[in-house]
Design a protein around this motif. Structure first.
Motif, PDB file in Angstrom:
ATOM      1  N   ASP A 271       0.902  -1.261  -0.018  1.00 57.12           N
ATOM      2  CA  ASP A 271      -0.116   0.054   0.030  1.00 57.12           C
ATOM      3  C   ASP A 271       0.901   1.276  -0.027  1.00 57.12           C
ATOM      4  OD1 ASP A 271      -2.228  -1.559   0.062  1.00 57.12           O
ATOM      5  OD2 ASP A 271      -3.084  -0.736   2.033  1.00 57.12           O
ATOM      6  N   GLU A 272       1.967   1.224   0.739  1.00 56.74           N
ATOM      7  CA  GLU A 272       2.934   2.482   0.738  1.00 56.74           C
ATOM      8  C   GLU A 272       3.270   2.815  -0.419  1.00 56.74           C
ATOM      9  OE1 GLU A 272       3.028  -0.425   2.813  1.00 56.74           O
ATOM     10  OE2 GLU A 272       1.634   0.868   4.301  1.00 56.74           O
ATOM     11  N   ASP A 273       3.726   1.861  -1.561  1.00 51.86           N
ATOM     12  CA  ASP A 273       4.146   2.248  -2.686  1.00 51.86           C
ATOM     13  C   ASP A 273       3.001   2.629  -3.594  1.00 51.86           C
ATOM     14  OD1 ASP A 273       6.989   2.376  -1.683  1.00 51.86           O
ATOM     15  OD2 ASP A 273       7.461   0.293  -2.158  1.00 51.86           O
ATOM     16  N   MET A 274       1.837   2.645  -3.194  1.00 48.92           N
ATOM     17  CA  MET A 274       0.992   2.552  -4.344  1.00 48.92           C
ATOM     18  C   MET A 274       1.214   3.949  -5.223  1.00 48.92           C
ATOM     19  SD  MET A 274      -1.764   1.487  -5.575  1.00 48.92           S
ATOM     20  CE  MET A 274      -2.965   0.350  -4.827  1.00 48.92           C
ATOM     21  N   GLY A 275       1.380   5.103  -4.421  1.00 47.08           N
ATOM     22  CA  GLY A 275       1.698   6.203  -5.293  1.00 47.08           C
ATOM     23  C   GLY A 275       2.761   5.861  -6.549  1.00 47.08           C
ATOM     24  N   ALA A 276       3.655   5.267  -6.170  1.00 47.48           N
ATOM     25  CA  ALA A 276       4.625   4.799  -7.584  1.00 47.48           C
ATOM     26  C   ALA A 276       4.049   4.195  -8.443  1.00 47.48           C
ATOM     27  CB  ALA A 276       5.985   4.419  -6.557  1.00 47.48           C
ATOM     28  N   TYR A 277       3.174   3.182  -8.163  1.00 48.23           N
ATOM     29  CA  TYR A 277       2.669   2.478  -9.317  1.00 48.23           C
ATOM     30  C   TYR A 277       1.428   3.073  -9.978  1.00 48.23           C
ATOM     31  CZ  TYR A 277       3.610  -1.018  -5.481  1.00 48.23           C
ATOM     32  OH  TYR A 277       4.394  -1.598  -4.295  1.00 48.23           O
ATOM     33  N   LEU A 278       0.855   4.044  -9.243  1.00 49.79           N
ATOM     34  CA  LEU A 278      -0.257   4.790 -10.066  1.00 49.79           C
ATOM     35  C   LEU A 278       0.715   5.767 -10.879  1.00 49.79           C
ATOM     36  CD1 LEU A 278      -2.774   5.628  -6.935  1.00 49.79           C
ATOM     37  CD2 LEU A 278      -2.934   3.761  -8.766  1.00 49.79           C
ATOM     38  N   ALA A 279       1.682   6.363 -10.277  1.00 46.40           N
ATOM     39  CA  ALA A 279       2.340   7.404 -11.298  1.00 46.40           C
ATOM     40  C   ALA A 279       2.976   6.742 -12.620  1.00 46.40           C
ATOM     41  CB  ALA A 279       3.352   8.245 -10.389  1.00 46.40           C
ATOM     42  N   ALA A 280       3.359   5.643 -12.382  1.00 47.39           N
ATOM     43  CA  ALA A 280       3.947   4.872 -13.408  1.00 47.39           C
ATOM     44  C   ALA A 280       2.770   4.582 -14.470  1.00 47.39           C
ATOM     45  CB  ALA A 280       4.424   3.514 -13.064  1.00 47.39           C
ATOM     46  N   ALA A 281       1.762   4.215 -13.983  1.00 43.90           N
ATOM     47  CA  ALA A 281       0.425   3.978 -15.090  1.00 43.90           C
ATOM     48  C   ALA A 281       0.295   5.412 -15.712  1.00 43.90           C
ATOM     49  CB  ALA A 281      -0.804   3.231 -14.246  1.00 43.90           C
ATOM     50  N   ALA A 282       0.210   6.335 -14.938  1.00 39.45           N
ATOM     51  CA  ALA A 282      -0.382   7.713 -15.584  1.00 39.45           C
ATOM     52  C   ALA A 282       0.757   8.181 -16.673  1.00 39.45           C
ATOM     53  CB  ALA A 282      -0.453   8.664 -14.395  1.00 39.45           C
ATOM     54  N   GLU A 283       1.968   7.905 -16.253  1.00 37.36           N
ATOM     55  CA  GLU A 283       2.968   8.287 -17.357  1.00 37.36           C
ATOM     56  C   GLU A 283       2.697   7.310 -18.445  1.00 37.36           C
ATOM     57  OE1 GLU A 283       7.076   8.225 -15.581  1.00 37.36           O
ATOM     58  OE2 GLU A 283       7.765   7.575 -17.517  1.00 37.36           O
ATOM     59  N   LEU A 284       2.680   6.250 -18.435  1.00 35.14           N
ATOM     60  CA  LEU A 284       2.436   5.388 -19.650  1.00 35.14           C
ATOM     61  C   LEU A 284       1.027   6.039 -20.486  1.00 35.14           C
ATOM     62  CD1 LEU A 284       3.207   1.712 -18.370  1.00 35.14           C
ATOM     63  CD2 LEU A 284       4.528   3.306 -20.059  1.00 35.14           C
TER      64      LEU A 284
ATOM     65  N   ALA B  46      -3.880   9.088  -4.225  1.00 34.27           N
ATOM     66  CA  ALA B  46      -3.813   8.640  -5.549  1.00 34.27           C
ATOM     67  C   ALA B  46      -4.206   9.778  -6.519  1.00 34.27           C
ATOM     68  CB  ALA B  46      -5.034   7.659  -5.599  1.00 34.27           C
ATOM     69  N   LEU B  47      -4.976  10.802  -6.465  1.00 37.07           N
ATOM     70  CA  LEU B  47      -5.415  11.570  -7.531  1.00 37.07           C
ATOM     71  C   LEU B  47      -4.104  12.562  -7.497  1.00 37.07           C
ATOM     72  CD1 LEU B  47      -8.882  13.145  -5.966  1.00 37.07           C
ATOM     73  CD2 LEU B  47      -8.202  11.677  -8.039  1.00 37.07           C
ATOM     74  N   LYS B  48      -3.343  12.825  -6.547  1.00 38.14           N
ATOM     75  CA  LYS B  48      -1.973  13.387  -6.606  1.00 38.14           C
ATOM     76  C   LYS B  48      -0.932  12.791  -7.423  1.00 38.14           C
ATOM     77  CE  LYS B  48      -2.063  16.483  -2.333  1.00 38.14           C
ATOM     78  NZ  LYS B  48      -2.118  15.765  -1.175  1.00 38.14           N
ATOM     79  N   ALA B  49      -1.000  11.450  -7.380  1.00 37.62           N
ATOM     80  CA  ALA B  49      -0.042  10.713  -8.108  1.00 37.62           C
ATOM     81  C   ALA B  49      -0.572  10.921  -9.688  1.00 37.62           C
ATOM     82  CB  ALA B  49      -0.016   9.356  -7.769  1.00 37.62           C
ATOM     83  N   PHE B  50      -1.956  10.994  -9.811  1.00 38.42           N
ATOM     84  CA  PHE B  50      -2.420  11.197 -11.265  1.00 38.42           C
ATOM     85  C   PHE B  50      -2.175  12.419 -11.784  1.00 38.42           C
ATOM     86  CE2 PHE B  50      -5.577   7.499  -9.895  1.00 38.42           C
ATOM     87  CZ  PHE B  50      -4.803   6.651 -10.658  1.00 38.42           C
ATOM     88  N   GLY B  51      -1.768  13.458 -10.910  1.00 41.55           N
ATOM     89  CA  GLY B  51      -1.624  14.903 -11.355  1.00 41.55           C
ATOM     90  C   GLY B  51      -2.692  15.575 -11.368  1.00 41.55           C
ATOM     91  N   VAL B  52      -3.855  15.165 -10.518  1.00 43.00           N
ATOM     92  CA  VAL B  52      -5.381  15.781 -10.455  1.00 43.00           C
ATOM     93  C   VAL B  52      -5.077  16.826  -9.268  1.00 43.00           C
ATOM     94  CG1 VAL B  52      -7.569  15.396  -9.936  1.00 43.00           C
ATOM     95  CG2 VAL B  52      -6.271  13.931 -11.503  1.00 43.00           C
ATOM     96  N   GLY B  53      -5.380  18.019  -9.378  1.00 37.99           N
ATOM     97  CA  GLY B  53      -5.205  19.024  -8.426  1.00 37.99           C
ATOM     98  C   GLY B  53      -6.474  19.391  -7.905  1.00 37.99           C
ATOM     99  N   ALA B  54      -6.925  20.785  -8.267  1.00 37.41           N
ATOM    100  CA  ALA B  54      -8.017  21.472  -7.590  1.00 37.41           C
ATOM    101  C   ALA B  54      -9.191  21.134  -8.365  1.00 37.41           C
ATOM    102  CB  ALA B  54      -7.756  23.151  -7.700  1.00 37.41           C
ATOM    103  N   SER B  55      -9.234  20.218  -9.538  1.00 38.47           N
ATOM    104  CA  SER B  55     -10.470  19.934 -10.225  1.00 38.47           C
ATOM    105  C   SER B  55     -11.146  18.906  -9.623  1.00 38.47           C
ATOM    106  CB  SER B  55     -10.033  19.399 -11.750  1.00 38.47           C
ATOM    107  OG  SER B  55      -9.062  18.640 -11.861  1.00 38.47           O
ATOM    108  N   ALA B  56     -10.483  18.270  -8.609  1.00 45.52           N
ATOM    109  CA  ALA B  56     -11.202  17.215  -7.873  1.00 45.52           C
ATOM    110  C   ALA B  56     -11.331  17.968  -6.358  1.00 45.52           C
ATOM    111  CB  ALA B  56     -10.634  15.889  -7.876  1.00 45.52           C
ATOM    112  N   ARG B  57     -12.263  17.899  -5.680  1.00 38.54           N
ATOM    113  CA  ARG B  57     -12.447  18.597  -4.315  1.00 38.54           C
ATOM    114  C   ARG B  57     -13.228  17.687  -3.420  1.00 38.54           C
ATOM    115  NH1 ARG B  57     -14.785  24.565  -6.205  1.00 38.54           N
ATOM    116  NH2 ARG B  57     -13.058  24.874  -7.785  1.00 38.54           N
ATOM    117  N   PHE B  58     -13.170  17.706  -2.132  1.00 40.45           N
ATOM    118  CA  PHE B  58     -13.710  17.058  -1.170  1.00 40.45           C
ATOM    119  C   PHE B  58     -14.971  18.010  -0.850  1.00 40.45           C
ATOM    120  CE2 PHE B  58     -10.040  14.416   0.002  1.00 40.45           C
ATOM    121  CZ  PHE B  58     -10.331  13.350  -0.914  1.00 40.45           C
ATOM    122  N   ASP B  59     -16.183  17.378  -0.814  1.00 40.90           N
ATOM    123  CA  ASP B  59     -17.321  18.498  -0.178  1.00 40.90           C
ATOM    124  C   ASP B  59     -18.304  17.427   0.222  1.00 40.90           C
ATOM    125  OD1 ASP B  59     -19.565  19.914  -0.172  1.00 40.90           O
ATOM    126  OD2 ASP B  59     -19.574  20.805  -2.193  1.00 40.90           O
ATOM    127  N   PRO B  60     -18.586  17.571   1.516  1.00 43.70           N
ATOM    128  CA  PRO B  60     -19.513  16.635   2.280  1.00 43.70           C
ATOM    129  C   PRO B  60     -20.762  17.067   1.959  1.00 43.70           C
ATOM    130  CG  PRO B  60     -17.864  17.896   4.005  1.00 43.70           C
ATOM    131  CD  PRO B  60     -17.597  18.415   2.660  1.00 43.70           C
TER     132      PRO B  60
END
Lengths: 489, 489
Positions: A387-400, B282-296
């Protein structure tokens, strides 16, 4: 908690005659219509979308009755008690639409349409109750050139589907010529006409001898049933048979010359010959040669069509992956028809069109291995360890993905071995491995799954295979995308 | 001739709640799914096609009963007396398919699907009984990263539809956080939980004051009807309201920090916060910034969803061609749900997904003039004078098509003036004139209809217009295609 017993579990099954398709199979119909639609557009046909339902009275021939409201169609009663039914083809909705909007449409109205149609028939192997058609029709033109256009466009459609270059021909006949031979044979009245048409329609199944019997006194079949014939005398029977047996493999003009002595003296026959002459000239103007032939033995839907009729025939020798011949049914067919709009308005509106049997074609292409589905590749799969390295996996897929490569991170909870199996079943070209060691060293391991499969087949010794790890290599993390793109080349 | 009276003519009309669309409008839904499908494919989702019908018991919530078998769905009885119904969404068929094929599917199973769905509801303006959806779901993953993936993919979909660049945001909430605040507010039992959820669900319509009344003793509406409340005391009401009013315009981490004191001490709340933290990462790993917000305050479908829920909000100021603001309904929404597969198998299978409202989006884009339909051009029209010269007309159109230009020969029987009107109504960019003189001289006259319209608007005097014939010019027949291509530039 509630005291009521839990609801019984429904069984997960799809209704009879409806199919589920996954992956490339699911796209077969769409691929076909995406090849045909640009052809129709180029010829000036515009798209029309109508709803899945029509009022049952507007559908016409399948009017529901009190006993069997579902005869042939899927019908149900609306809140206001009107019967509606799912469309069984794309022509009936066109007729309704054209009648409803006739005053405001540009005329002649050229439209194409595609999508599912539904028939409430007994399902069986290869017989579905939902399938796709792709039609083009010109409504409001009585010109034979409008028929020629539909025929030339159908040939262009076959070409767009990869069935050009002489692999398919279109065979053209005419209801008017048939009317001519009926006149020449002395056929009289609706009942006799219908019996003769039905006899002709059995040419494929019974051959000329069987048809001759049905044109004359009648025919006793193998089961002992007797079908009464049309009662024509010998000259009438001969006229019909000589008409049907005009050789159709010659040049179009030669076929017309051979037909002239048989039907040219009758009013209907003369008109039919004139129409086909104009169709021949138009096809020449379109540059259509031997791929469109005149063939009087094409007797499809004679009760329905009023002028030119045509259907495709595949000449290519198509075989499935076991080498067995695959028979293509009619891929595309059509003709000139009247009365569909007049049903609503009372005004005769001439129309001509063609219909591709999209689902049937998709199934045949699939059976013959000609649909390119096998070539479709799955996504690159990024393996998950912690789980800890999930960010690395997700970023790799996003890059591809950003480089246009289909890629996903495994989202389950299984171990490495199950994940490799998953990647294999997904048809993945590569697996991306970012273990703790790789991440610490700024590296990534890539398994070239195709190369691995090939190498594994070549290496006999399992121990040797394990030590060599064929198809697996480690590169700097910076080179991930470049390395994967190289595998996909 | 037959003596029976002619059948009465049916009226040409389409069933209520079903629409006909012609030309570019007919392609609006297809254009949208053709933009979304490649995004889904790139993320590793594979297409699934199921039939239009499901057995009614498999559809679940709309089970037919003896009194109103059509409640909510279009249902009918099959030959074997089983009730079938047209799908009302794309999730129910997925659940049935996944349950039916669970053993053999690669797991987690990522699939996308699109097409029409049907609802047997009262039609009205803008309310149709047939419309398109486009869904992507991951079945068999309980990872919050699977939710994040769906959300990031939905944002990529919005981008592909031309709604990127900050024009739309996705607002994310969680059913688990709501469960946390229910625990914090001392809500107890199914009945009270449901009343609180329904009160929260009215936040948009009634505001915090109205919701406060429904959380407490109850609310008297304008018509004098009294709705009994959930019976919470002041501290409970305050907990719920403070939860709903956490400012959502901040950074995602800041929203979680603000929620922590309200729900973090409850088991469900703590779990919900952990999930959203992982979604944020995970959103950060995908490069998703302010376009995804938390809103209860996103309280969509709380009775249905079990984890993260989300919906899009359009920020762009969209107006129709009269300058009136066009309100986009929810374009895409979804979340995590359970139990759909368990309905069939008894086995809980976690799932998460998103659904684009394709038809609603198409209608809104159309209303806002953002669908590009106005830019679509008709075919070049070749004018018809005599039957004798038909070959020249047909060849000219074929030559243009071969160069990739949409082109058609007029197939009616009307004169020149009516043909020019036809070309205009078809949106033709040009008309091709091959009169006897032109053909004899090896020339062709081309009317640039756009230029003609513009010039006609500028020339005040009709006689001057007639003598100048703006937008009309004659070239050598060899230069037809080049001249038309120049007009289309």
């Amino acid at each position: 908690m509630s005291d009521s017993p839990p609801a019984p579990r429904p069984e997960a099954r799809s209704p009879r005659g409806f199919s589920d398709r996954r992956g490339p199979d699911a796209l077969a119909e769409r691929r076909i219509v995406q090849a045909l639609a640009p052809v129709y557009e180029r010829w000036g046909f515009e798209p029309l979308e109508t709803g899945a339902f029509e009022y049952a009275d507007a559908l016409g021939k399948f009017l529901p009755d009190a006993d069997r409201p579902n005869e042939g169609v899927f019908a149900l009663q609306d809140d206001d008690d009107q019967w509606m039914a799912l469309r069984y083809d794309l022509t009936a909705p066109l007729a309704r639409y054209a009648a409803q909007n006739w005053e405001t449409l540009p005329k002649p109205f050229r439209r194409y349409a595609y999508g599912p149609v539904w028939r409430n028939e007994k399902p069986g192997p290869g017989r579905f109750r939902e399938f796709w058609q792709c039609d083009a029709d010109t409504v409001g033109s009585d010109r034979p050139e409008a028929d020629a256009e539909i025929i030339a466009m159908a040939l262009e459609g076959l070409d767009a589907l990869g069935l050009g270059g002489g692999q398919a021909v279109i065979k053209i006949a005419s209801r008017k010529l048939v009317n001519g031979v009926l006149q020449a044979a002395g056929v009289d009245g609706q009942a006799q006409t219908l019996t003769v048409l039905r006899a002709i329609d059995k040419l494929d199944r019974l051959g000329t001898e069987g048809v001759a019997l049905l044109l004359g006194e009648g025919r006793l079949d193998e089961s002992g049933d007797f079908t009464r014939g049309a009662g024509l005398g010998r000259p009438g029977i001969d006229a019909v048979l000589s008409f049907l047996s005009v050789p159709a493999d010659g040049e179009r003009g030669a076929v017309l010359s051979a037909l002239d002595p048989i039907v040219g003296a009758t009013p209907a026959g003369a008109e039919g010959l004139r129409d086909l002459q104009r169709i021949d000239q138009a096809l020449k103007a379109f540059g259509v040669g031997a791929s469109a032939r005149f063939d009087p033995a094409v007797v499809r839907g004679l009760e329905y069509y009023t002028g030119a009729v045509f259907e495709s025939e595949l000449l290519a020798d198509t075989r499935d992956d076991k080498g067995r011949p695959v028979r293509f049914g009619s891929i595309v067919g059509g003709g000139r028809y009247d009365g569909l709009v007049a049903r609503f308005t009372g005004q005769e509106v001439p129309a001509t069109g063609a219909s591709f049997g999209v689902s049937r074609l998709a199934a045949t292409l699939r059976a013959a291995g000609l649909d390119g589905a096998a070539a479709a590749r799955g996504p690159v799969v990024v393996i998950v360890f912690t789980d800890e390295d999930m960010g690395a996996y997700l970023a790799a897929a996003a890059e591809l993905r950003a480089a246009g490569v289909r890629a996903e991170v495994y989202m389950g909870r299984a171990g490495m071995k199950a994940q490799m199996k998953y990647a294999d079943r997904r048809g993945a070209p590569a697996a991306v491995i970012l273990g703790g060691d790789e991440i610490a060293a700024g590296q990534v391991t890539i398994k070239d799954l195709d190369a691995g499969r090939a190498a594994a087949a070549a290496v006999a010794d399992h121990e040797a295979w394990k030590s060599q790890r064929p198809g697996q290599f480690t590169v700097s993390r910076d080179h991930l995308t470049a390395a994967v793109l190289k595998i996909l080349e």
